[in-house]
Design a protein around this motif. Structure first.
Motif, PDB file in Angstrom:
ATOM      1  N   ALA A  85     -36.362 -18.171  35.368  1.00 35.42           N
ATOM      2  CA  ALA A  85     -36.211 -19.006  34.171  1.00 35.42           C
ATOM      3  C   ALA A  85     -34.865 -18.735  33.501  1.00 35.42           C
ATOM      4  O   ALA A  85     -34.390 -17.600  33.458  1.00 35.42           O
ATOM      5  CB  ALA A  85     -37.351 -18.734  33.193  1.00 35.42           C
ATOM      6  N   GLY A  86     -34.250 -19.780  32.994  1.00 29.31           N
ATOM      7  CA  GLY A  86     -32.966 -19.621  32.326  1.00 29.31           C
ATOM      8  C   GLY A  86     -32.578 -20.897  31.609  1.00 29.31           C
ATOM      9  O   GLY A  86     -33.322 -21.880  31.609  1.00 29.31           O
ATOM     10  N   GLY A  87     -31.425 -20.876  31.003  1.00 26.66           N
ATOM     11  CA  GLY A  87     -30.970 -22.053  30.276  1.00 26.66           C
ATOM     12  C   GLY A  87     -29.559 -21.850  29.782  1.00 26.66           C
ATOM     13  O   GLY A  87     -28.929 -20.830  30.054  1.00 26.66           O
ATOM     14  N   HIS A  88     -29.085 -22.815  29.053  1.00 25.15           N
ATOM     15  CA  HIS A  88     -27.698 -22.794  28.611  1.00 25.15           C
ATOM     16  C   HIS A  88     -27.508 -21.911  27.382  1.00 25.15           C
ATOM     17  O   HIS A  88     -28.447 -21.596  26.662  1.00 25.15           O
ATOM     18  CB  HIS A  88     -27.231 -24.215  28.275  1.00 25.15           C
ATOM     19  N   GLY A  89     -26.282 -21.529  27.181  1.00 25.10           N
ATOM     20  CA  GLY A  89     -25.843 -20.862  25.964  1.00 25.10           C
ATOM     21  C   GLY A  89     -24.364 -21.126  25.847  1.00 25.10           C
ATOM     22  O   GLY A  89     -23.548 -20.214  25.839  1.00 25.10           O
ATOM     23  N   VAL A  90     -24.037 -22.415  25.805  1.00 19.16           N
ATOM     24  CA  VAL A  90     -22.631 -22.808  25.933  1.00 19.16           C
ATOM     25  C   VAL A  90     -22.023 -23.130  24.575  1.00 19.16           C
ATOM     26  O   VAL A  90     -22.725 -23.418  23.611  1.00 19.16           O
ATOM     27  CB  VAL A  90     -22.482 -24.024  26.874  1.00 19.16           C
ATOM     28  N   SER A  97     -23.524 -21.236  16.795  1.00 18.09           N
ATOM     29  CA  SER A  97     -24.480 -20.928  15.727  1.00 18.09           C
ATOM     30  C   SER A  97     -25.390 -19.782  16.139  1.00 18.09           C
ATOM     31  O   SER A  97     -25.552 -19.470  17.320  1.00 18.09           O
ATOM     32  CB  SER A  97     -25.330 -22.159  15.413  1.00 18.09           C
ATOM     33  N   ASP A  98     -26.009 -19.158  15.134  1.00 17.28           N
ATOM     34  CA  ASP A  98     -26.989 -18.109  15.415  1.00 17.28           C
ATOM     35  C   ASP A  98     -28.134 -18.658  16.258  1.00 17.28           C
ATOM     36  O   ASP A  98     -28.649 -17.963  17.136  1.00 17.28           O
ATOM     37  CB  ASP A  98     -27.550 -17.548  14.104  1.00 17.28           C
ATOM     38  N   GLU A  99     -28.509 -19.894  15.990  1.00 19.16           N
ATOM     39  CA  GLU A  99     -29.625 -20.498  16.718  1.00 19.16           C
ATOM     40  C   GLU A  99     -29.295 -20.667  18.200  1.00 19.16           C
ATOM     41  O   GLU A  99     -30.132 -20.397  19.068  1.00 19.16           O
ATOM     42  CB  GLU A  99     -29.990 -21.850  16.102  1.00 19.16           C
ATOM     43  N   THR A 100     -28.077 -21.112  18.500  1.00 16.28           N
ATOM     44  CA  THR A 100     -27.671 -21.279  19.898  1.00 16.28           C
ATOM     45  C   THR A 100     -27.614 -19.936  20.616  1.00 16.28           C
ATOM     46  O   THR A 100     -28.057 -19.802  21.760  1.00 16.28           O
ATOM     47  CB  THR A 100     -26.303 -21.979  19.976  1.00 16.28           C
ATOM     48  N   TRP A 101     -27.080 -18.931  19.937  1.00 12.54           N
ATOM     49  CA  TRP A 101     -27.014 -17.590  20.525  1.00 12.54           C
ATOM     50  C   TRP A 101     -28.420 -17.052  20.800  1.00 12.54           C
ATOM     51  O   TRP A 101     -28.708 -16.530  21.888  1.00 12.54           O
ATOM     52  CB  TRP A 101     -26.259 -16.657  19.601  1.00 12.54           C
ATOM     53  N   ILE A 136     -22.974 -16.290  39.085  1.00 15.91           N
ATOM     54  CA  ILE A 136     -21.644 -15.676  39.129  1.00 15.91           C
ATOM     55  C   ILE A 136     -21.044 -15.622  37.724  1.00 15.91           C
ATOM     56  O   ILE A 136     -20.064 -14.905  37.499  1.00 15.91           O
ATOM     57  CB  ILE A 136     -20.697 -16.378  40.115  1.00 15.91           C
ATOM     58  N   ALA A 137     -21.668 -16.331  36.767  1.00 19.24           N
ATOM     59  CA  ALA A 137     -21.285 -16.158  35.359  1.00 19.24           C
ATOM     60  C   ALA A 137     -21.670 -14.780  34.854  1.00 19.24           C
ATOM     61  O   ALA A 137     -21.221 -14.366  33.788  1.00 19.24           O
ATOM     62  CB  ALA A 137     -21.944 -17.230  34.495  1.00 19.24           C
ATOM     63  N   GLY A 138     -22.498 -14.059  35.604  1.00 13.68           N
ATOM     64  CA  GLY A 138     -22.807 -12.677  35.283  1.00 13.68           C
ATOM     65  C   GLY A 138     -21.784 -11.702  35.831  1.00 13.68           C
ATOM     66  O   GLY A 138     -21.847 -10.501  35.554  1.00 13.68           O
ATOM     67  N   LEU A 139     -20.839 -12.224  36.607  1.00 14.29           N
ATOM     68  CA  LEU A 139     -19.776 -11.405  37.189  1.00 14.29           C
ATOM     69  C   LEU A 139     -18.397 -11.782  36.662  1.00 14.29           C
ATOM     70  O   LEU A 139     -17.481 -10.962  36.654  1.00 14.29           O
ATOM     71  CB  LEU A 139     -19.781 -11.557  38.721  1.00 14.29           C
ATOM     72  N   PHE A 140     -18.260 -13.028  36.249  1.00  8.36           N
ATOM     73  CA  PHE A 140     -16.994 -13.559  35.746  1.00  8.36           C
ATOM     74  C   PHE A 140     -17.299 -14.362  34.481  1.00  8.36           C
ATOM     75  O   PHE A 140     -18.448 -14.563  34.128  1.00  8.36           O
ATOM     76  CB  PHE A 140     -16.321 -14.458  36.791  1.00  8.36           C
ATOM     77  N   ALA A 141     -16.274 -14.834  33.815  1.00  8.88           N
ATOM     78  CA  ALA A 141     -16.461 -15.594  32.580  1.00  8.88           C
ATOM     79  C   ALA A 141     -15.941 -17.014  32.738  1.00  8.88           C
ATOM     80  O   ALA A 141     -14.768 -17.223  33.048  1.00  8.88           O
ATOM     81  CB  ALA A 141     -15.745 -14.921  31.419  1.00  8.88           C
ATOM     82  N   PRO A 143     -15.337 -20.861  30.885  1.00  8.04           N
ATOM     83  CA  PRO A 143     -14.802 -21.212  29.573  1.00  8.04           C
ATOM     84  C   PRO A 143     -15.882 -21.666  28.599  1.00  8.04           C
ATOM     85  O   PRO A 143     -16.814 -22.384  28.971  1.00  8.04           O
ATOM     86  CB  PRO A 143     -13.831 -22.360  29.885  1.00  8.04           C
ATOM     87  N   ASP A 144     -15.767 -21.228  27.368  1.00  7.87           N
ATOM     88  CA  ASP A 144     -16.631 -21.691  26.278  1.00  7.87           C
ATOM     89  C   ASP A 144     -18.105 -21.623  26.649  1.00  7.87           C
ATOM     90  O   ASP A 144     -18.873 -22.569  26.476  1.00  7.87           O
ATOM     91  CB  ASP A 144     -16.259 -23.129  25.884  1.00  7.87           C
ATOM     92  N   ALA A 145     -18.525 -20.469  27.153  1.00  9.92           N
ATOM     93  CA  ALA A 145     -19.933 -20.282  27.535  1.00  9.92           C
ATOM     94  C   ALA A 145     -20.361 -18.858  27.223  1.00  9.92           C
ATOM     95  O   ALA A 145     -21.023 -18.206  28.031  1.00  9.92           O
ATOM     96  CB  ALA A 145     -20.118 -20.594  29.016  1.00  9.92           C
ATOM     97  N   ALA A 146     -19.994 -18.376  26.052  1.00  9.16           N
ATOM     98  CA  ALA A 146     -20.200 -16.964  25.712  1.00  9.16           C
ATOM     99  C   ALA A 146     -21.664 -16.555  25.795  1.00  9.16           C
ATOM    100  O   ALA A 146     -21.982 -15.461  26.275  1.00  9.16           O
ATOM    101  CB  ALA A 146     -19.655 -16.679  24.318  1.00  9.16           C
ATOM    102  N   GLY A 147     -22.565 -17.408  25.327  1.00 14.15           N
ATOM    103  CA  GLY A 147     -23.980 -17.061  25.360  1.00 14.15           C
ATOM    104  C   GLY A 147     -24.487 -16.915  26.778  1.00 14.15           C
ATOM    105  O   GLY A 147     -25.119 -15.915  27.146  1.00 14.15           O
ATOM    106  N   TYR A 148     -24.201 -17.894  27.615  1.00 12.56           N
ATOM    107  CA  TYR A 148     -24.666 -17.890  29.002  1.00 12.56           C
ATOM    108  C   TYR A 148     -24.038 -16.742  29.787  1.00 12.56           C
ATOM    109  O   TYR A 148     -24.728 -15.994  30.487  1.00 12.56           O
ATOM    110  CB  TYR A 148     -24.310 -19.226  29.650  1.00 12.56           C
TER     111      TYR A 148
END
Length: 263
Positions: A85-90, A97-101, A136-141, A143-148
């Motif tokens: 299970a997962g989802g966005h945090g972009v 916002s705090d809600e998005t985080w 691979i977002a868990g290994l690299f970053a 753009p504009d996806a700090a939460g995810y």
């Protein structure tokens, strides 16, 4: 029939990678329990392959405890947890916002943590295993996806901790990190690329985002399911704490040398 007499619980099992893993495990003789918040896609997959559906929130400890009790009552135990299970945090950090985080934490990290915590007593008893779906977002970053990005990094840390702490109790934990995968969620992101670059199709968008990937294409959900099911099977009996990328070689690319590819 690698999963004969085995029972697997898959969070986020109604679509995409989760559904592909469910099909593969069921095809190889396993009992499959699909967990998710939306009953319609779960039921569609269950009707197709003959699986059990539990509609609940994998990030809710009480709900997952009850779900695991149902699994054990029905099948006698649990052998495999696929924490999918997962989802966005972009969005950029400066305007997130705090809600998005908080939603990014709940959808990506809490679902994995809670489902693992509630499954562990049964997995220890059966010497089972856990496969965590990160990215691979868990290994690299990206753009504009700090939460995810942050939560997928955290999922890898969680899996490493589980591998260390419960390996001596017979429970293996490994992580799969896909790159671009052709799912409904990724299609939505490709539509943004289509509009931005005025492309003709989603297929062109996938081609654009994978143009520097050595294999030159996105993964299918079956590609990822193959990797997940290998780690979940006895074929991987000595693999614990591993991170398996399914990214077509994207992580091998030296970004500062991309310009030389055009020379």
């Amino acid at each position: 029939m690698r999963f004969s007499k085995k029972t697997a619980l898959i969070t986020g099992g109604g679509t995409g990678i989760g559904a592909a893993v469910a099909r593969r495990i069921r095809r190889e003789g396993g009992n499959v329990v699909l967990v998710g918040r939306r009953p319609e896609p779960l039921r569609a997959v269950a009707d197709e392959i003959g699986a059990t559906v539990i509609t609940t929130d994998a990030a809710d400890g009480i709900a997952m405890r009850k779900a695991l009790e149902t699994v054990v009552e029905t099948f006698g135990g649990l052998d495999i947890l696929i924490a999918n299970a997962g989802g966005h945090g972009v969005g950029p950090t400066i305007s997130m916002s705090d809600e998005t985080w908080d939603l990014a934490v709940r959808l990506n990290l809490n679902t994995a943590f809670v489902s693992a915590r509630e499954s562990l007593p049964y997995l220890i008893k059966n010497k089972g295993n856990i496969v965590v779906l990160a990215s691979i977002a868990g290994l690299f970053a990206g753009p504009d996806a700090a939460g995810y990005v942050t939560m997928k990094h955290a999922c890898i840390g969680l899996a490493k901790s589980l591998a260390r702490d419960y390996g001596r109790k017979g429970v293996r934990t490994n992580t799969v990190c896909p790159g671009w995968v052709t799912t409904d969620m990724a299609d939505e992101q490709m539509q943004m690329i289509v509009e931005k670059f005025r492309l003709k199709s989603i297929e062109e968008a996938y081609a654009l985002v994978t143009k520097d990937v050595p294999l030159g294409r996105p993964a299918s959900t079956e590609d990822v399911a193959n990797a997940v099911c290998f780690l979940a099977s006895s074929d991987a009996s000595m693999i614990n704490g591993a991170i398996l990328t399914v990214d077509g070689g994207a992580g091998t690319v030296d970004l500062p040398t991309l310009a030389f590819a055009e020379c």
